[in-house]
Design a protein around this motif. Structure first.
Motif, PDB file in Angstrom:
ATOM      1  N   ASP A 105       0.839 -52.237  -9.338  1.00 25.29           N
ATOM      2  CA  ASP A 105       0.700 -51.227 -10.380  1.00 25.29           C
ATOM      3  C   ASP A 105       1.190 -49.908  -9.809  1.00 25.29           C
ATOM      4  N   TYR A 106       1.326 -48.924 -10.684  1.00 24.69           N
ATOM      5  CA  TYR A 106       1.978 -47.661 -10.330  1.00 24.69           C
ATOM      6  C   TYR A 106       1.325 -46.564 -11.151  1.00 24.69           C
ATOM      7  N   ILE A 107       0.858 -45.508 -10.499  1.00 28.10           N
ATOM      8  CA  ILE A 107       0.243 -44.420 -11.238  1.00 28.10           C
ATOM      9  C   ILE A 107       0.817 -43.105 -10.734  1.00 28.10           C
ATOM     10  N   ALA A 108       1.297 -42.282 -11.661  1.00 25.90           N
ATOM     11  CA  ALA A 108       1.974 -41.032 -11.303  1.00 25.90           C
ATOM     12  C   ALA A 108       0.966 -39.901 -11.184  1.00 25.90           C
ATOM     13  N   LYS A 109       1.175 -39.038 -10.184  1.00 24.81           N
ATOM     14  CA  LYS A 109       0.376 -37.829 -10.022  1.00 24.81           C
ATOM     15  C   LYS A 109       0.861 -36.771 -11.010  1.00 24.81           C
ATOM     16  N   PRO A 110      -0.031 -35.911 -11.512  1.00 25.73           N
ATOM     17  CA  PRO A 110      -1.486 -35.965 -11.315  1.00 25.73           C
ATOM     18  C   PRO A 110      -2.116 -37.024 -12.213  1.00 25.73           C
ATOM     19  N   PHE A 111      -3.237 -37.571 -11.774  1.00 20.37           N
ATOM     20  CA  PHE A 111      -3.938 -38.583 -12.564  1.00 20.37           C
ATOM     21  C   PHE A 111      -5.419 -38.261 -12.531  1.00 20.37           C
ATOM     22  N   SER A 112      -6.142 -38.770 -13.505  1.00 16.97           N
ATOM     23  CA  SER A 112      -7.586 -38.556 -13.530  1.00 16.97           C
ATOM     24  C   SER A 112      -8.266 -39.655 -12.720  1.00 16.97           C
ATOM     25  N   PRO A 113      -9.356 -39.339 -12.023  1.00 13.49           N
ATOM     26  CA  PRO A 113     -10.083 -40.376 -11.285  1.00 13.49           C
ATOM     27  C   PRO A 113     -10.507 -41.536 -12.172  1.00 13.49           C
ATOM     28  N   SER A 114     -10.901 -41.251 -13.408  1.00 10.36           N
ATOM     29  CA  SER A 114     -11.347 -42.332 -14.294  1.00 10.36           C
ATOM     30  C   SER A 114     -10.199 -43.280 -14.627  1.00 10.36           C
ATOM     31  N   GLU A 115      -8.992 -42.737 -14.795  1.00  4.54           N
ATOM     32  CA  GLU A 115      -7.838 -43.607 -15.052  1.00  4.54           C
ATOM     33  C   GLU A 115      -7.548 -44.477 -13.839  1.00  4.54           C
ATOM     34  N   LEU A 116      -7.582 -43.878 -12.655  1.00  9.65           N
ATOM     35  CA  LEU A 116      -7.313 -44.653 -11.447  1.00  9.65           C
ATOM     36  C   LEU A 116      -8.342 -45.760 -11.269  1.00  9.65           C
ATOM     37  N   LEU A 117      -9.627 -45.462 -11.469  1.00 11.35           N
ATOM     38  CA  LEU A 117     -10.664 -46.481 -11.322  1.00 11.35           C
ATOM     39  C   LEU A 117     -10.475 -47.606 -12.331  1.00 11.35           C
ATOM     40  N   ALA A 118     -10.049 -47.262 -13.539  1.00 15.93           N
ATOM     41  CA  ALA A 118      -9.777 -48.292 -14.546  1.00 15.93           C
ATOM     42  C   ALA A 118      -8.616 -49.176 -14.107  1.00 15.93           C
ATOM     43  N   ARG A 119      -7.585 -48.564 -13.525  1.00 17.71           N
ATOM     44  CA  ARG A 119      -6.443 -49.344 -13.016  1.00 17.71           C
ATOM     45  C   ARG A 119      -6.887 -50.283 -11.893  1.00 17.71           C
ATOM     46  N   ILE A 120      -7.732 -49.775 -10.998  1.00 16.73           N
ATOM     47  CA  ILE A 120      -8.220 -50.609  -9.898  1.00 16.73           C
ATOM     48  C   ILE A 120      -8.983 -51.811 -10.435  1.00 16.73           C
ATOM     49  N   ARG A 121      -9.885 -51.566 -11.386  1.00 17.64           N
ATOM     50  CA  ARG A 121     -10.656 -52.679 -11.956  1.00 17.64           C
ATOM     51  C   ARG A 121      -9.740 -53.689 -12.632  1.00 17.64           C
ATOM     52  N   ALA A 122      -8.732 -53.202 -13.330  1.00 15.10           N
ATOM     53  CA  ALA A 122      -7.807 -54.093 -14.035  1.00 15.10           C
ATOM     54  C   ALA A 122      -7.021 -54.952 -13.051  1.00 15.10           C
ATOM     55  N   VAL A 123      -6.544 -54.337 -11.969  1.00 11.33           N
ATOM     56  CA  VAL A 123      -5.769 -55.087 -10.972  1.00 11.33           C
ATOM     57  C   VAL A 123      -6.649 -56.124 -10.286  1.00 11.33           C
ATOM     58  N   LEU A 124      -7.875 -55.746  -9.922  1.00 13.48           N
ATOM     59  CA  LEU A 124      -8.772 -56.700  -9.283  1.00 13.48           C
ATOM     60  C   LEU A 124      -9.116 -57.858 -10.210  1.00 13.48           C
ATOM     61  N   ARG A 125      -9.313 -57.555 -11.495  1.00 12.48           N
ATOM     62  CA  ARG A 125      -9.602 -58.641 -12.450  1.00 12.48           C
ATOM     63  C   ARG A 125      -8.425 -59.594 -12.548  1.00 12.48           C
ATOM     64  N   ARG A 126      -7.218 -59.039 -12.531  1.00 15.76           N
ATOM     65  CA  ARG A 126      -6.018 -59.857 -12.721  1.00 15.76           C
ATOM     66  C   ARG A 126      -5.638 -60.637 -11.468  1.00 15.76           C
ATOM     67  N   ILE A 127      -5.725 -59.985 -10.309  1.00 22.47           N
ATOM     68  CA  ILE A 127      -5.191 -60.578  -9.091  1.00 22.47           C
ATOM     69  C   ILE A 127      -6.280 -61.158  -8.204  1.00 22.47           C
TER      70      ILE A 127
END
Length: 239
Positions: A105-127
């Motif tokens: 996955d790829y997230i561009a700066k600046p980003f919100s912590p809540s968005e990043l945490l959601a991305r982390i959860r999504a990647v862990l669920r998928r992979i």
């Protein structure tokens, strides 16, 4: 003593303020956090203690995030660790380069912590779904994390708290060789001194509980390396 097993995130970022912010938000969400501030240190950190997920900045000293990603994907031990790239590069061509290098996955700066945490959860669920599930399964082994119930081929397995945490960590990393140090950190905690041979004692107890009724031993001993949970037809053995 009840120590929960936390997903381990390696944050590779050379900006100290952002690194501190990421650590704060990740630890608040119950992740264990390791840090590296350049590409070479990142590769050493991965070799020392394999993370469950990597947050990787694109622009790093000594070795770029893109090259770190490529090298990890060539490493047989690290090729399956999910990687989220963090970068100020938001153009489509750069996103494609990051994904082509092996990022999940790829997230561009600046980003919100809540968005990043959601991305982390999504990647862990998928992979790495085991880290997001309440029921872990591997072959005939089934662990219900919420009720602390374990069965093998529908047979109830009765485990002590430490053996339960050991088996949970194995189920979250099936097939991976786990060193005694990794098991000590994950199951007993990094700030608690326990001798390595203690791991062997609890592995023997876990094996005794799991390997009943002539069932094959699902825990493989890897000489000078550690243990792995594998569905291999081997006779029951001591640690």
């Amino acid at each position: 003593m009840n120590i929960a097993i936390k997903p381990r995130v390696l944050v590779i970022e050379d900006e100290a303020a952002l690194l501190a912010l990421l650590r704060y938000n990740l630890e608040k969400e119950n992740y264990t956090v390791d840090e590296a501030m350049d590409g070479e240190q990142a590769l050493l950190k991965v070799a020392e203690h394999m993370p469950d997920l990597i947050l990787l900045d694109w622009m790093l000293p000594r070795l770029s995030g893109l090259e770190v990603c490529r090298q990890l994907r060539r490493d047989p031990n690290a090729r399956n660790v999910p990687i989220i790239m963090l970068t100020a590069r938001g153009e489509e061509a750069d996103r494609v380069r990051g994904l082509d290098a092996g990022a999940d996955d790829y997230i561009a700066k600046p980003f919100s912590p809540s968005e990043l945490l959601a991305r982390i959860r999504a990647v862990l669920r998928r992979i790495r779904p085991a880290l997001a599930e309440e029921v872990l399964t591997y072959g005939g082994l089934v662990m219900d994390v919420a009720t602390h119930k374990v069965t093998r081929n529908s047979r109830d397995i009765h485990l002590g708290p430490t053996e339960f945490r050991l088996l949970r960590y194995f189920l979250e990393h099936p097939g991976r060789v786990l060193s005694r140090d990794q098991l000590l950190d994950a199951v007993w905690g990094r700030d608690i001194y326990v001798e390595q041979r203690t791991v062997d004692v609890h592995i023997r107890r876990l094996r005794k509980a799991l390997n009943g009724n002539g069932e094959t031993d699902v825990i493989r001993t890897v000489r000078s390396a550690g243990y792995a949970l594998e569905l291999t037809a081997t006779p029951a053995m001591s640690a």
